[in-house]
Motif scaffolding. Structure first.
Motif, PDB file in Angstrom:
ATOM      1  N   VAL A 181     -33.468  50.268 -25.991  1.00 32.62           N
ATOM      2  CA  VAL A 181     -33.598  50.607 -24.575  1.00 32.62           C
ATOM      3  C   VAL A 181     -34.551  51.789 -24.389  1.00 32.62           C
TER       4      VAL A 181
ATOM      5  N   ALA B 141     -27.478  48.738 -21.136  1.00 38.53           N
ATOM      6  CA  ALA B 141     -27.167  49.617 -22.271  1.00 38.53           C
ATOM      7  C   ALA B 141     -26.083  50.615 -21.884  1.00 38.53           C
TER       8      ALA B 141
ATOM      9  N   GLN C 275     -32.241  46.461 -18.487  1.00 38.42           N
ATOM     10  CA  GLN C 275     -31.838  46.865 -19.834  1.00 38.42           C
ATOM     11  C   GLN C 275     -31.212  48.254 -19.855  1.00 38.42           C
ATOM     12  N   ILE C 276     -31.709  49.171 -19.036  1.00 38.62           N
ATOM     13  CA  ILE C 276     -31.107  50.507 -18.973  1.00 38.62           C
ATOM     14  C   ILE C 276     -29.674  50.398 -18.482  1.00 38.62           C
TER      15      ILE C 276
END
Length: 162
Positions: free
Chosen positions: A111, A140, A136-137
């Protein structure tokens, strides 16, 4: 009062999930805002301003319009190739793959590299979107945050068990 909150957390799994969802959502939102600031940072380094990119590019000479995105690509390519090869792609399919095949686990390094590479690419005028890295952030944070919270809840449950 605090014992009643711990009893609620012990007995109501849906309450725990709702509280975790709120925290993950807030943290993901802050991650998205931070990503936007990272893009503006790299844009101000590349072009000297973090304003509207179209206005900035229309005011610079033709060779810089080619050179700056090229240099951005020359930085991003080796970064992704040598640090996290799985960072290439859009982001959303990688998150779906992690959920389906890896029990929802997303490597933190992936990430960080994906966010950094995407911010450099977007900030220098590359043709990529913000949505994939933002997904994705948030994913995660959703992958690692609740694990930490569940450890804390387990500790509280065992400490205040009657």
């Amino acid at each position: 009062m605090k014992h009643s909150i711990f009893r609620l957390l012990k007995t109501n799994e849906h309450g725990i999930m709702a509280v975790l969802a709120v925290f993950v959502g807030l943290a993901g939102g802050f991650g998205a805002v931070g990503f936007r600031y990272l893009i503006n940072f790299f844009q101000s380094i590349a072009y000297g301003s973090d304003g509207n990119l179209l206005d900035i590019v229309s005011s610079i000479s033709w060779y810089l319009r080619i050179l700056i995105p090229t240099l951005g690509g020359l930085v991003v390519g080796p970064l992704v190739y040598f640090r996290a090869r799985e960072a290439k792609g859009h982001g959303v399919p990688e998150v779906m793959e992690a959920v389906a095949l890896k029990s929802g686990l997303i490597r933190k390094r992936l990430v960080v590299i994906k966010s950094l590479a995407s911010a450099i690419c977007i900030g220098t005028g590359g043709s990529v979107g913000r949505e994939g890295p933002i997904v994705q952030i948030g994913s995660a944070i959703g992958s690692t945050g609740p694990a930490f919270v569940l450890v804390c809840v387990s500790y509280i449950y065992n400490t205040y068990r009657e």
